[in-house]
Each structure stands twice: as C-alpha cells, then as structure tokens.
Motif scaffolding. Structure first.
Motif, short mmCIF file in Angstrom:
data_model
loop_
_atom_site.label_atom_id
_atom_site.label_comp_id
_atom_site.label_asym_id
_atom_site.label_seq_id
_atom_site.Cartn_x
_atom_site.Cartn_y
_atom_site.Cartn_z
N THR A 53 0.83 -1.21 0.00
CA THR A 53 0.00 0.00 0.00
C THR A 53 0.86 1.26 0.00
OG1 THR A 53 -0.14 -0.12 2.41
CG2 THR A 53 -1.91 -1.15 1.15
N THR A 54 2.07 1.13 0.53
CA THR A 54 3.06 2.21 0.42
C THR A 54 4.41 1.56 0.10
OG1 THR A 54 3.57 2.11 2.79
CG2 THR A 54 1.88 3.69 2.09
N GLY A 55 5.20 2.19 -0.71
CA GLY A 55 6.49 1.63 -1.08
C GLY A 55 6.34 0.46 -2.03
N ARG A 56 7.27 -0.51 -1.93
CA ARG A 56 7.27 -1.68 -2.80
C ARG A 56 7.32 -2.95 -1.96
NH1 ARG A 56 11.58 -0.14 -7.64
NH2 ARG A 56 10.52 1.77 -8.36
N PRO A 108 12.43 -3.80 2.77
CA PRO A 108 12.80 -4.78 3.81
C PRO A 108 11.65 -5.22 4.70
CG PRO A 108 14.48 -3.10 3.63
CD PRO A 108 13.36 -2.65 2.74
N ALA A 109 10.82 -4.29 5.18
CA ALA A 109 9.74 -4.66 6.10
C ALA A 109 8.74 -5.59 5.42
CB ALA A 109 9.04 -3.41 6.62
N ASN A 110 8.34 -5.24 4.19
CA ASN A 110 7.40 -6.09 3.46
C ASN A 110 8.03 -7.43 3.11
OD1 ASN A 110 5.35 -4.16 3.49
ND2 ASN A 110 6.03 -3.22 1.57
N HIS A 111 9.28 -7.41 2.70
CA HIS A 111 9.98 -8.64 2.32
C HIS A 111 10.01 -9.62 3.50
CE1 HIS A 111 12.72 -11.32 0.38
NE2 HIS A 111 13.07 -10.46 -0.58
N GLU A 121 -1.09 -5.46 1.92
CA GLU A 121 -2.39 -6.11 1.73
C GLU A 121 -2.16 -7.55 1.28
OE1 GLU A 121 -6.39 -5.73 -1.11
OE2 GLU A 121 -4.85 -4.17 -1.14
N VAL A 122 -2.95 -8.49 1.81
CA VAL A 122 -2.80 -9.91 1.49
C VAL A 122 -4.17 -10.48 1.12
CG1 VAL A 122 -2.02 -12.17 2.26
CG2 VAL A 122 -0.89 -10.11 3.13
N GLU A 123 -4.27 -11.11 -0.05
CA GLU A 123 -5.50 -11.77 -0.50
C GLU A 123 -5.13 -13.13 -1.07
OE1 GLU A 123 -8.16 -10.39 0.35
OE2 GLU A 123 -7.53 -8.30 0.63
N MET A 124 -6.14 -14.00 -1.21
CA MET A 124 -5.88 -15.34 -1.73
C MET A 124 -6.86 -15.70 -2.84
SD MET A 124 -4.77 -17.80 1.42
CE MET A 124 -4.18 -18.99 0.20
N GLY A 125 -6.34 -16.42 -3.83
CA GLY A 125 -7.18 -16.87 -4.93
C GLY A 125 -6.85 -18.29 -5.33
N GLY A 126 -7.76 -18.93 -6.03
CA GLY A 126 -7.55 -20.31 -6.46
C GLY A 126 -8.76 -21.16 -6.15
N ARG A 127 -8.78 -22.35 -6.73
CA ARG A 127 -9.96 -23.21 -6.61
C ARG A 127 -10.16 -23.73 -5.19
NH1 ARG A 127 -8.40 -27.39 -10.87
NH2 ARG A 127 -10.18 -28.53 -10.04
N ALA A 128 -9.10 -24.04 -4.47
CA ALA A 128 -9.26 -24.51 -3.09
C ALA A 128 -9.83 -23.41 -2.21
CB ALA A 128 -7.92 -24.99 -2.55
N ILE A 129 -9.38 -22.18 -2.42
CA ILE A 129 -9.91 -21.05 -1.65
C ILE A 129 -11.37 -20.80 -2.00
CG2 ILE A 129 -9.57 -18.62 -1.07
CD1 ILE A 129 -7.30 -20.47 -0.20
N ALA A 162 -8.17 -10.78 -4.87
CA ALA A 162 -6.95 -11.34 -5.46
C ALA A 162 -7.01 -11.27 -6.98
CB ALA A 162 -6.76 -12.78 -5.00
N TYR A 163 -8.18 -11.57 -7.53
CA TYR A 163 -8.39 -11.51 -8.99
C TYR A 163 -8.11 -10.10 -9.51
CZ TYR A 163 -10.97 -11.95 -13.43
OH TYR A 163 -11.33 -11.95 -14.76
N ASP A 164 -8.69 -9.10 -8.84
CA ASP A 164 -8.51 -7.72 -9.28
C ASP A 164 -7.05 -7.27 -9.17
OD1 ASP A 164 -11.20 -7.59 -9.83
OD2 ASP A 164 -11.73 -6.62 -7.94
N LEU A 165 -6.37 -7.70 -8.10
CA LEU A 165 -4.97 -7.32 -7.93
C LEU A 165 -4.09 -7.94 -9.02
CD1 LEU A 165 -4.50 -7.56 -4.06
CD2 LEU A 165 -4.54 -5.49 -5.46
#
Length: 717
Positions: A74-77, A81-84, A155-163, A400-403
């Motif tokens: 949401t800020t930076g990339r 380091p913090a996101n990584h 931000e964290v989202e999940m996609g896929g058939r199991a989800i 997740a789809y939109d992202l």
C-alpha cells in the motif's frame, strides 16, 4: 394407492417414528463417511479433456491444486525490507503446513511473480490433491498463515480453486430464508398453524433424508460443488408444494363429508396424491435426461436433484397421510372466514376465468406476445465461463483476482495451458520453437517457460492472453490456436497438442451443449408428452403443455440473459455482467420443464374431473381452473419464495438458477395457468379430450384421478 394409504393410516405412529429414525440414521452415517465434491472440470472426448488426462498421466507430481497468495504494497514496494520480511515469514509458515507440497515466493529467481512496479506480487502454493480432496481445515490453515503477513503497508489476499471451495456458498442459509417465506405463504393460505406445519414437516424430513443420501451417493457419483445447493432448492420447493396440494384436497373433502378424517385422507391421496405421483415422476424424468449429455459434473447434479425430488415425493405419500391421521379434525377444520369457500373457489376466480373464456382470442394473443417479447434477449445469449471476477467485491478471491489483473494484465487470471505430447524425448527439442511462435501470436500477452515431465516427452506451456477469460476475444484466441496455430507448429514432429484451462474447457462445454441441447429438449418434451398422453388420454393436453412450457422457459431464459449478461437491472441482484455458464440452459430447461408440469397436472386433472362430471367443456374449464386457482397460486408463491431466497446467494450459478426458476414459476402460474391455458382449452372445447379409438385401445391406462367408490365420494366430487 388406496391400500398404501390405509396401511399408513392404521400404522400412523410407526410411520412417523420410522421416518425420524431413518433420517437420523442416514445423517449419522453420512457424517461418519463425509461428503465428496468435484470442483474440477471434466469433459471426456474433447480437446480440453484430453489435455487434462495427459497432465494427470504424465505430470502426476503436479496433479494437486495450485493457489495464489497475492500481496500488494500500500506504500512503497514489496521489495522493501519490512514487506519482504513479512512475506518470507508467512510463506515459511505455509510451507510447513499439512498437504502443502511447495511454495514459490514472488522473490524467487525466474518466478516472474512481481509486477513491473514491484507493488503487486504473488506466491504459488501447491497442494498434494485436487481442491475437492483437500481437507477444509488444511486450506483454512493456509489462509490464517497468509493473513498473518498483513500489516498497515501490506495487503494480502488469496485466490484459487481450493480457496473458492472454502468460501463457497452454503445452501442451508438460503434454505432457511426460503423456509421462513414459505411458512408465511402457507399461514396466509391455510389460516392455521397446524395446517401450515404439516407441509413444512413433510418437506423438511424428506429433504433431510435426501441431503444425507446425496452425501453418501457422492462417494460413488461425481458431484459438482453446487449439487447439494441445487437439490435443496428444488427439493424444498416441490416438497412443500406436493404436501400443500394434498392437505388442501384433504381439507376440502373433510369439510364436505361431514368431518370424517380417514375417508377424507383416502380420497385426497387417490386424487391429489396420484397427481403428485405423476408430477414428481415428470420432474425426475426431466432431470435425469441430463445424464445423456455425458458430462460427469452435470450428471452428478442431476442425480442429486432427482434424489431430492424422489424422497420428498415419498414423504408426501407416506409421512403426510400419517400426520393427517394423527391431527385429523384440527387440520380439516375450515378457516373462520365467512363467505369464502375452502375449495379455493371464491367469486373472483370464477369471474376471472369467465372473462378469459369470453375474450379467449385476445388472451391467447396477448399472453403469447408477452412471453415471446420476454424471450427476445435469448437471441443474444453467449455461453461462457464465470470466474473469481464475478465473486462479491468483499471476497478475498475477488480482491486477489482484481490485484492480479491490475499488476499483470486482465488475461493473467485465465491462463491457457498448452500440453504437447511428443513421439520421442528427442522431438521435445522443438519446444523452444513452439514457445517462440506462440509469443508472436496476436492477443497473446506472454508465454511462460515450458515444464517437462520426467520422461521429457511432454511439455506443459502456460500461455496468458491479453484479454480476460470471459471475453469473446479470449474465446476466439482459443479457437484460433486450435484450428490454425498448433497444427502448423506440431506438424514437423507429428506431436499432439491440446489446450487445457478454464477457457478451453468452457469453449468445449459450449460446443457440447449447443450440439446436444436440441436432443435434450426433444427427449424431455417427448417423454413428458407421452406421460401426459397416458395419464389424460388426450392429444391436445400434451401438445399444449409442451408449447406453453417452452414459452415460459424461453421467457425465463431471455430475462436471465438480459439481467446477467446484458446487465439490465443487475444491480438489484448485486452482480456484474458475465457470460452465461453452459450448465445453466440445459439444467434450467430440464428442471423448469419438470416443475411446470406440476401445475399442468394439478390443474388439468381437476378440469378433467369436472368434464367427466358435467360433460360441458366450458363449465369444466371454469370450475377446474377456479377450484385450483388459489391453491396453485399459493403453491407458486411458495416456490417463488424458496427460489428467490437462493437468488440472493453469493454463488453465481446458484444465484442464476434461483432467479431463473423464480421467474419461470411466476410466468407459468400467472400467465400460463390463469390466462393462456384456460383460453386455449376454451377454444379447443370437446376436442381437448378426443383420442383416436385405436390409440386409446393401445396405450395403457393410468388414471390420475381414481373413480369414486361410494355414494359419499360421488357427492364430494
């Protein structure tokens, strides 16, 4: 029917206890063995089916499902380091969870999982089984581990058939809403809590046995993940309706025979009960014709729906007479409403039918024109796939789809898998040239590096279109690859190339459905017409039933296309325009045609009764339609309430089914049964009941309404 009813009445307590014990036992067994659903795609003898079979045979280690954990800074990339650190910690936790075979980080070399701006990326999480075989707890554990990476800057989202499977819609919530609505309708109709309770108890116990049986059958028959929800929808509607017709006939007879309960039950079962049998069998026949399409997932849904209809039918024929015998006069007592007949023959119904008979030509032309006008959008119907892009905006799969679409392009959510099988391992050297050529094809955004099996004689190549999977451009690309591109690329090595993935499967499904739909329609119409011919011994009745049902179904499908594909008033249902799944028209036709026959059987059987009693076709139509007008309207209101509740679901397929069936029943009950049918029967007159003598002698006799067996019954009738 008479012997079974008398036995049920004599053993009423035993029947009730037996039903409770059987339902409880079935649920206990079903809970112990669990339920299996198949959320995968399977189309035997098609190009996409061969691709999936080849992958299963030659890439067994990759046969499990692969889902995505999508990250957005949401800020930076993401590389900050913090996101990584947050991402690495979450992925390490996921990798150690049960049923997870591998996790590919977006930072891994060659993963190509970071957007150009480095603000969006995804990790690939591979499971050891297909979605339908992964325990729900295992998927939820992955979700919890992924959610732990959330921070104010990530931000964290999940996609896929199991989800998708874990967050999939549960039909029990909508069933509860539909049940409450049905209770209100029955209370208004009967004016009695006890009379209202009998159809509800009958339907709920029958449906309980059906759900448990479906769970058990799912271990032997492939069941799509929406099968139980569809069965709940259909079973609840018809179960309450069948019991409603029987209870109404019982109350009518009870009030006419001096208050004798057991004779009233027998007459109700020999009249309305027999009509219920014919109606139920018609629904089952219509649904089971879907087995002829040869599509495993669709066949499973058809079997589940047929089980639901059969068991609520059995409940109406066995449990309901026992309940009526136990309650007796308390249910049969008339409502305290002066000036109105419990037979449902108030003055306004008689006046309405008389008006339709007087203006029969106007009624036929106006109602037919209205139905054809509603069916017009059907000419623009496009069969295609719906995906996570049609999920609710608040669901993680939609986010997740939109992202992914934002970071990697609209075609990223619908990759096409090119599976190439070479004759020998040495021929696979041509793969590099195939990949290069695919990258130059117009409308192809990118092509991933090929993956090879252990024998190195099969390559799997992920191809990403420029357009979203739901668009016609992507469908055209699939057809172009199959017809023009791949044959030329594989000709030098005589390799076999197939296209797998969601879009190729939907293209094949649309082709299969388009080719078999006329045969399906013809089979359902012919079988139903034959059943009506035997039951009513008339040529006109089966013909008008087929034509009118086709009109109401066409109008319902036209409204489905207008709302769900064109987007007309779609905001009312909270949906976005999307192609109609190929499953929808075939299942809708089979189910709605059968359900429409319910009202046909109940109404025409009563008209036939009056015809045999009076010998006057006009009087028969007026009295038959008027005497069933209120109960048919109440029954339709029950179904509309039940189906309408499912139209509010989050599952798009269930939403479309609920909307379409509610509309179809509304049109059938309001336009067909109260306007078009009485007008047509008035025009045909005595011809309605004509049957050539040779044909009459040849076909078997199956009377819906049993002949009276006593002077008392004759007076009642």
């Amino acid at each position: 029917m008479g012997r079974m009813t008398r036995w049920t009445i004599a053993h009423r307590r035993l029947v009730l206890i037996a039903w409770i014990v059987v339902v409880a036992g079935l649920f206990s067994v079903a809970q112990s063995v669990g339920k299996r659903t198949d959320s995968g795609f399977s189309l035997p003898h098609t190009d996409s089916g061969r691709a999936l079979d080849l992958l299963a045979q030659r890439f067994p280690a990759q046969a499990g499902d692969t889902d995505q954990v999508v990250f957005r800074a949401t800020t930076g990339r993401l590389t900050d380091p913090a996101n990584h650190v947050s991402i690495d910690r979450a992925l390490a936790a996921i990798a150690g969870l049960p049923h997870v075979t591998s996790v590919i980080s977006p930072f891994e070399a060659g993963a190509s999982a970071l957007s150009a701006s480095r603000t969006i990326g995804f990790a690939s999480v591979s499971f050891d089984a297909p979605p339908d075989k992964i325990p729900t707890a295992a998927v939820k554990a992955v979700q919890r581990a992924a959610d732990a990476a959330r921070t104010p800057t990530l931000e964290v989202e999940m996609g896929g058939r199991a989800i998708e499977k874990v967050q999939s819609f549960s039909g029990f919530a909508s069933s509860s809403v539909g049940l409450v609505a049905a209770i209100v309708v029955l209370l208004i109709s009967f004016g009695s809590l006890l009379a209202m309770a009998l159809p509800i108890i009958t339907a709920v116990l029958g449906l309980g046995a059906a759900v448990a049986t479906i769970d058990l059958v799912s271990h032997a028959v492939s069941m799509a993940d929406f099968s139980t929800e569809l069965a709940l929808m259909i079973g609840l509607g018809v179960g309450i309706d069948y019991a409603l017709f029987i209870v109404t006939r019982f109350r009518t007879t009870f009030q006419s025979n001096g208050g004798e309960a057991e004779p009233a039950i027998e007459i109700a079962m020999r009249t309305a009960g027999r009509a219920v049998v014919i109606a139920g069998l018609t629904v089952v026949i219509s649904i089971l014709t879907l087995l002829a399409l040869g599509m495993p997932s669709l066949s499973g849904a058809a079997v589940a729906s047929a089980i639901a209809v059969l068991l609520v039918l059995v409940a109406s024929l066995t449990l309901l007479p026992a309940l009526l015998a136990l309650t007796g006069a308390r249910v049969g007592a008339p409502r305290p409403r002066a000036g109105r007949e419990e037979t449902g023959r108030p003055g306004r119904w008689v006046r309405w039918v008389a008006l339709v008979q007087q203006r029969r030509m106007v009624a036929v032309v106006a109602s037919t024109f209205a139905l054809l006008a509603l069916a017009l959008p059907l000419l623009g119907l496009r069969l295609g796939n719906s995906d996570a892009g049609n999920d609710r905006p608040d669901q993680t799969t939609r986010k997740a789809y939109d992202l992914l679409a934002e970071g990697f392009g609209p075609g990223f959510n619908g990759p096409v898998l090119v599976v190439v099988a070479f004759r020998t391992a040495t021929d696979s050297a041509a793969t590099a040239g195939i990949v290069d050529a695919l990258r130059r094809v117009p409308d192809v955004a990118t092509v991933a590096a090929p993956r090879f099996n252990n024998a190195h004689d099969t390559a799997a190549i992920a191809l990403y279109p420029r357009s979203a999977s739901q668009t016609e451009a992507t469908e055209d690309l699939v057809k172009h690859l199959r017809a023009d591109v791949l044959p030329q690329l594989t000709a030098p090595t005589h390799a076999a190339a197939y296209l797998g993935g969601v879009t190729p499967v939907e293209v094949d499904l649309a082709i299969v459905v388009t080719g078999k739909l006329p045969w399906l329609i013809g089979t359902i119409v012919v079988l139903s017409a034959l059943l009506l011919l035997v039951a009513f011994r008339s040529l006109v009745v089966p013909l008008q039933a087929a034509v009118m049902n086709l009109l109401s179904i066409g109008a319902a499908l036209g409204l489905v296309q207008a709302v769900f594909e064109r987007g007309w008033f779609s905001w009312l249902l909270g949906v976005e325009p999307a192609p109609i799944s190929p499953y929808i028209p075939v299942m809708l036709f089979a189910v709605v045609f059968g359900l429409s026959m319910d009202y046909e059987v109940f109404l025409v059987s009563r008209v036939r009764e009056e015809w045999e009693r009076t010998g006057d076709p006009s009087v028969a139509v007026r009295e038959g339609v008027a005497s069933t007008g209120r109960v048919v309207t109440a029954a339709a209101a029950v179904m509309i309430a039940v189906f309408g509740a499912f139209a509010a679901s989050s599952n798009l397929i269930v939403k479309v089914f609920g909307f379409a069936m509610a509309i179809a029943i509304f049109l059938d009950a309001i336009v067909i049964r109260t306007v078009l049918l009485p007008a047509v029967l008035e025009m045909t007159g005595r011809l309605t009941w004509w049957l050539p003598k040779r044909l009459d002698a040849w076909i078997p006799r199956l009377a819906i309404e049993a002949p009276p067996t006593s002077a008392m019954e004759e007076a009642v009738r």
